[in-house]
Design a protein around this motif. Structure first.
Motif, PDB file in Angstrom:
ATOM      1  N   TYR A   1     -10.134   5.674   0.019  1.00  0.00           N
ATOM      2  CA  TYR A   1      -9.468   5.233  -1.207  1.00  0.00           C
ATOM      3  C   TYR A   1      -8.008   4.928  -0.911  1.00  0.00           C
ATOM      4  O   TYR A   1      -7.332   5.706  -0.236  1.00  0.00           O
ATOM      5  CB  TYR A   1      -9.563   6.296  -2.301  1.00  0.00           C
ATOM      6  CG  TYR A   1     -10.876   6.243  -3.017  1.00  0.00           C
ATOM      7  CD1 TYR A   1     -11.043   5.414  -4.116  1.00  0.00           C
ATOM      8  CD2 TYR A   1     -11.950   7.002  -2.589  1.00  0.00           C
ATOM      9  CE1 TYR A   1     -12.269   5.346  -4.770  1.00  0.00           C
ATOM     10  CE2 TYR A   1     -13.169   6.944  -3.228  1.00  0.00           C
ATOM     11  CZ  TYR A   1     -13.321   6.115  -4.328  1.00  0.00           C
ATOM     12  OH  TYR A   1     -14.528   6.049  -4.966  1.00  0.00           O
TER      13      TYR A   1
ATOM     14  N   PRO B   1      -0.449  -2.001 -10.602  1.00  0.00           N
ATOM     15  CA  PRO B   1      -0.894  -0.905  -9.730  1.00  0.00           C
ATOM     16  C   PRO B   1      -2.421  -0.929  -9.580  1.00  0.00           C
ATOM     17  O   PRO B   1      -3.131  -1.390 -10.472  1.00  0.00           O
ATOM     18  CB  PRO B   1      -0.427   0.353 -10.458  1.00  0.00           C
ATOM     19  CG  PRO B   1      -0.248  -0.058 -11.873  1.00  0.00           C
ATOM     20  CD  PRO B   1       0.038  -1.516 -11.891  1.00  0.00           C
ATOM     21  N   PHE B   2      -2.898  -0.453  -8.427  1.00  0.00           N
ATOM     22  CA  PHE B   2      -4.347  -0.399  -8.208  1.00  0.00           C
ATOM     23  C   PHE B   2      -4.715   0.843  -7.419  1.00  0.00           C
ATOM     24  O   PHE B   2      -3.907   1.394  -6.668  1.00  0.00           O
ATOM     25  CB  PHE B   2      -4.859  -1.655  -7.485  1.00  0.00           C
ATOM     26  CG  PHE B   2      -4.414  -1.753  -6.044  1.00  0.00           C
ATOM     27  CD1 PHE B   2      -5.169  -1.182  -5.032  1.00  0.00           C
ATOM     28  CD2 PHE B   2      -3.245  -2.410  -5.712  1.00  0.00           C
ATOM     29  CE1 PHE B   2      -4.763  -1.266  -3.711  1.00  0.00           C
ATOM     30  CE2 PHE B   2      -2.831  -2.503  -4.394  1.00  0.00           C
ATOM     31  CZ  PHE B   2      -3.590  -1.927  -3.392  1.00  0.00           C
ATOM     32  N   ILE B   3      -5.942   1.279  -7.611  1.00  0.00           N
ATOM     33  CA  ILE B   3      -6.597   2.287  -6.776  1.00  0.00           C
ATOM     34  C   ILE B   3      -7.992   1.756  -6.524  1.00  0.00           C
ATOM     35  O   ILE B   3      -8.731   1.445  -7.463  1.00  0.00           O
ATOM     36  CB  ILE B   3      -6.675   3.665  -7.457  1.00  0.00           C
ATOM     37  CG1 ILE B   3      -5.289   4.221  -7.731  1.00  0.00           C
ATOM     38  CG2 ILE B   3      -7.470   4.641  -6.576  1.00  0.00           C
ATOM     39  CD1 ILE B   3      -5.294   5.518  -8.510  1.00  0.00           C
ATOM     40  N   THR B   4      -8.363   1.620  -5.273  1.00  0.00           N
ATOM     41  CA  THR B   4      -9.683   1.095  -4.939  1.00  0.00           C
ATOM     42  C   THR B   4     -10.128   1.666  -3.598  1.00  0.00           C
ATOM     43  O   THR B   4      -9.329   2.202  -2.840  1.00  0.00           O
ATOM     44  CB  THR B   4      -9.674  -0.451  -4.898  1.00  0.00           C
ATOM     45  OG1 THR B   4     -11.005  -0.930  -4.768  1.00  0.00           O
ATOM     46  CG2 THR B   4      -8.845  -0.966  -3.743  1.00  0.00           C
ATOM     47  N   SER B   5     -11.402   1.549  -3.324  1.00  0.00           N
ATOM     48  CA  SER B   5     -11.910   2.030  -2.035  1.00  0.00           C
ATOM     49  C   SER B   5     -12.091   0.857  -1.083  1.00  0.00           C
ATOM     50  O   SER B   5     -12.391  -0.258  -1.496  1.00  0.00           O
ATOM     51  CB  SER B   5     -13.231   2.779  -2.220  1.00  0.00           C
ATOM     52  OG  SER B   5     -14.188   1.937  -2.811  1.00  0.00           O
TER      53      SER B   5
ATOM     54  N   SER C   1     -12.491  -4.545   0.706  1.00  0.00           N
ATOM     55  CA  SER C   1     -12.369  -3.814  -0.547  1.00  0.00           C
ATOM     56  C   SER C   1     -13.749  -3.695  -1.163  1.00  0.00           C
ATOM     57  O   SER C   1     -14.547  -4.636  -1.128  1.00  0.00           O
ATOM     58  CB  SER C   1     -11.439  -4.566  -1.490  1.00  0.00           C
ATOM     59  OG  SER C   1     -11.498  -3.979  -2.779  1.00  0.00           O
TER      60      SER C   1
ATOM     61  N   THR D   1       0.336  -1.552  -5.083  1.00  0.00           N
ATOM     62  CA  THR D   1       0.773  -2.452  -6.144  1.00  0.00           C
ATOM     63  C   THR D   1       0.537  -3.887  -5.711  1.00  0.00           C
ATOM     64  O   THR D   1       0.843  -4.258  -4.575  1.00  0.00           O
ATOM     65  CB  THR D   1       2.276  -2.255  -6.433  1.00  0.00           C
ATOM     66  OG1 THR D   1       2.503  -0.888  -6.751  1.00  0.00           O
ATOM     67  CG2 THR D   1       2.742  -3.124  -7.585  1.00  0.00           C
TER      68      THR D   1
ATOM     69  N   SER E   1      -4.244   3.251  -2.680  1.00  0.00           N
ATOM     70  CA  SER E   1      -3.524   2.857  -3.885  1.00  0.00           C
ATOM     71  C   SER E   1      -2.329   2.018  -3.468  1.00  0.00           C
ATOM     72  O   SER E   1      -1.867   2.062  -2.332  1.00  0.00           O
ATOM     73  CB  SER E   1      -3.066   4.089  -4.666  1.00  0.00           C
ATOM     74  OG  SER E   1      -2.157   4.843  -3.894  1.00  0.00           O
TER      75      SER E   1
ATOM     76  N   LEU F   1       0.833  -1.199   0.000  1.00  0.00           N
ATOM     77  CA  LEU F   1       0.000   0.000   0.000  1.00  0.00           C
ATOM     78  C   LEU F   1       0.864   1.243   0.000  1.00  0.00           C
ATOM     79  O   LEU F   1       1.884   1.302   0.684  1.00  0.00           O
ATOM     80  CB  LEU F   1      -0.909   0.020   1.230  1.00  0.00           C
ATOM     81  CG  LEU F   1      -1.916  -1.118   1.353  1.00  0.00           C
ATOM     82  CD1 LEU F   1      -2.660  -1.012   2.675  1.00  0.00           C
ATOM     83  CD2 LEU F   1      -2.893  -1.097   0.192  1.00  0.00           C
ATOM     84  N   ASP F   2       0.444   2.242  -0.781  1.00  0.00           N
ATOM     85  CA  ASP F   2       1.082   3.553  -0.747  1.00  0.00           C
ATOM     86  C   ASP F   2       0.538   4.328   0.449  1.00  0.00           C
ATOM     87  O   ASP F   2      -0.587   4.114   0.881  1.00  0.00           O
ATOM     88  CB  ASP F   2       0.776   4.340  -2.026  1.00  0.00           C
ATOM     89  CG  ASP F   2       1.245   3.616  -3.276  1.00  0.00           C
ATOM     90  OD1 ASP F   2       2.207   2.829  -3.187  1.00  0.00           O
ATOM     91  OD2 ASP F   2       0.644   3.837  -4.337  1.00  0.00           O
TER      92      ASP F   2
END
Length: 96
Positions: free
Chosen positions: A53, A70-74, A94, A57, A55, A11-12
């Protein structure tokens, strides 16, 4: 053929996520649901939820290949406060 696939996620901005969940767990107002009368052997719970949210990998690899996706999700985080008066993280999922 027996192939093993290893999956990992990073996670970022993990510090930001931790801060947001802590704010959720220690909100300053109480709706009073935790004080309601309930049947014997039951406990009234106060809940607090938030959608956040995130973001990061996803890493997929097997013996031959490695993928970075890479992903962005809530995500939905829910904290619950019981009789001890402290909100605790009880659930996260998720939403994708």
């Amino acid at each position: 053929m027996n192939n093993n696939i290893h999956i990992a996620a990073t996670l970022d901005s993990l510090e930001l996520l931790e801060n947001l969940v802590e704010q959720l767990a220690y909100r300053r107002f109480d709706l009073g649901y935790g004080l309601q009368r309930v049947p014997v052997d039951s406990e009234a719970l106060e809940t607090s939820s938030s959608t956040i949210y995130l973001s990061g990998t996803i890493l997929l690899n097997n013996e031959q290949e490695q993928f970075h996706i890479p992903f962005i999700t809530s995500f939905l985080f829910t904290c619950v406060k019981g009789g001890d008066g402290i909100y605790k993280l009880a659930w996260s999922t998720s939403l994708s």
